[in-house]
Write a protein that holds these residues in place. Structure first.
Motif, PDB file in Angstrom:
ATOM      1  N   LEU A 222       9.501  42.184  58.459  1.00 39.62           N
ATOM      2  CA  LEU A 222      10.097  42.679  59.446  1.00 39.62           C
ATOM      3  C   LEU A 222      10.768  41.777  60.469  1.00 39.62           C
ATOM      4  O   LEU A 222      12.045  41.955  60.986  1.00 39.62           O
ATOM      5  CB  LEU A 222       9.335  43.720  60.215  1.00 39.62           C
ATOM      6  CG  LEU A 222       9.105  45.352  59.412  1.00 39.62           C
ATOM      7  CD1 LEU A 222       8.099  46.206  59.999  1.00 39.62           C
ATOM      8  CD2 LEU A 222      10.520  45.946  59.375  1.00 39.62           C
ATOM      9  N   ASN A 226      14.790  41.574  61.353  1.00 32.18           N
ATOM     10  CA  ASN A 226      15.264  41.884  62.626  1.00 32.18           C
ATOM     11  C   ASN A 226      16.014  40.583  62.885  1.00 32.18           C
ATOM     12  O   ASN A 226      17.300  40.676  63.713  1.00 32.18           O
ATOM     13  CB  ASN A 226      14.483  41.933  63.715  1.00 32.18           C
ATOM     14  CG  ASN A 226      13.570  43.195  63.559  1.00 32.18           C
ATOM     15  OD1 ASN A 226      14.356  44.248  63.007  1.00 32.18           O
ATOM     16  ND2 ASN A 226      12.366  43.367  63.749  1.00 32.18           N
ATOM     17  N   LYS A 242      14.452  47.318  55.922  1.00 33.99           N
ATOM     18  CA  LYS A 242      13.856  47.660  57.064  1.00 33.99           C
ATOM     19  C   LYS A 242      13.304  49.051  57.069  1.00 33.99           C
ATOM     20  O   LYS A 242      12.267  49.275  57.224  1.00 33.99           O
ATOM     21  CB  LYS A 242      14.568  47.369  58.416  1.00 33.99           C
ATOM     22  CG  LYS A 242      14.009  47.717  59.639  1.00 33.99           C
ATOM     23  CD  LYS A 242      14.850  47.309  60.574  1.00 33.99           C
ATOM     24  CE  LYS A 242      14.272  47.441  62.044  1.00 33.99           C
ATOM     25  NZ  LYS A 242      15.144  47.245  63.228  1.00 33.99           N
TER      26      LYS A 242
END
Length: 358
Positions: A222, A226, A242
């Motif tokens: 993750l 990001n 995601k």
């Protein structure tokens, strides 16, 4: 207890004030150890050896650990810290993702820690550095290496050159983040073309995907995703993955739904965008909207067998539409799917299996 309470994303700073001793092994090699302030320096029962400190560091999940030892330590087998690269200085968050177990001591071997003031010069320099004085490049980030350079200069100056703080690493190749500033927009640290932004995003996405294939940490994946979105906010595939992570690995339906909607917006030609949105909507009980999203995925790829399977489940279990469930399960098998529950549902309801599955 502490190693179990510290998470991978935490930063751990440990301050120690006490004695330091040194002995030798059978080969004459110096072995340093620490003794708490309230114990006698000769009391080996209360000593902390380097091996014990390293074992503690190994058990701590935190990526970054910094020991501030207000004493003089010698006889430790440590590695001088590696200087940050130019790229690391312009975008320190990239360099410092690596694991870093670092140690800073108040003085060097054979030196005394001057304690004519309270707090002593070492502590005064640390406090001033953390308050911003050590951020010499004024980029808003404060790294352990920057703090060490500042503390060393201040203590040497204040002691008249008789006390020399030491800085080294016990493990890892990164640099502990003490104060996190604004993240650099891109790896190069300067203005880039759209193609370069997309390339940077793709690199992070590929690493996240690889981590999942190797069954590594979903949380770290993750972080990569990001970063991909930070480099290029329109990188739709990152939103798809995601959303899937928040749906299946790090349960958070609110985040999953938000990412799925962004995936549809930025990657409408990727069938997984609408498919993932459909799965999230199904999980949140929005069954008609889930059907519409999955149908949109099939409009992009009419032969996506997994979508037909999920549609069959949606019709059979949630919308209670047997006819549509039969059609969806049949299409799943016709498009190469082999899921047993699709075959069982057809057989239980008197529907012949496609010839390719018989």
């Amino acid at each position: 207890i502490l190693p179990r309470k510290v998470g991978r994303q935490d930063r751990l700073v440990i301050y120690f004030a006490g004695h330091a001793g040194i002995t030798q092994d059978m080969n004459g090699k110096d072995l340093g150890y620490l003794v708490p302030w309230d114990a006698q320096i000769s009391n080996a029962a209360k000593s902390i050896t380097l091996d014990e400190l390293k074992e503690f560091s190994r058990r701590v999940m935190s990526r970054h650990v910094l020991f501030l030892l207000d004493t003089a330590v010698a006889g430790w087998d440590v590695t001088p810290p590696q200087q940050l690269s130019l790229e690391g200085r312009s975008a320190p968050e990239m360099e410092t993702e690596k694991r870093a177990i670092q140690v800073m001591t108040a003085a060097g071997k054979g030196e005394a820690v001057i304690r004519t003031e309270s707090p002593d010069a070492f502590v005064q320099a640390i406090v001033a550095g953390l308050q911003g004085a050590a951020d010499t490049d004024k980029n808003g980030w404060l790294l352990a290496s920057e703090l060490a350079a500042y503390v060393t200069q201040r203590v040497e100056q204040k002691s008249g050159g008789v006390q020399h703080p030491q800085f080294a690493r016990l493990h890892g190749e990164g640099d502990t983040i003490l104060i996190e500033g604004q993240k650099a927009s891109f790896k190069s640290g300067g203005q880039t073309t759209e193609a370069e932004k997309i390339a940077a995003a793709k690199e992070e996405y590929d690493q996240a995907f690889s981590m999942l294939q190797q069954q590594q940490s979903a949380q770290e994946a993750l972080v990569r995703l990001n970063k991909a979105i930070e480099y290029y906010p329109g990188y739709g595939d990152a939103y798809v993955l995601k959303s899937y992570l928040y749906l299946e690995h790090v349960p958070n339906l609110t985040e999953a739904l938000s990412a799925a909607r962004s995936a549809v917006k930025f990657a409408p030609n990727n069938p997984d965008s609408s498919y993932t949105l459909g799965l999230v909507l199904q999980r949140t009980g929005q069954f008609p909207d889930a059907e519409q999203a999955m149908r949109q995925a099939l409009a992009v790829n009419p032969n996506y067998s997994d979508v037909y399977l999920s549609l069959g489940d949606l019709y059979a279990e949630d919308l209670k539409d047997k006819a549509k469930a039969l059609d969806a399960y049949k299409r799943h098998l016709e498009t190469g799917g082999v899921e047993g529950r699709a075959k069982a549902y057809l057989e239980q309801n008197g529907r012949a299996l496609p010839s390719t599955t018989q």
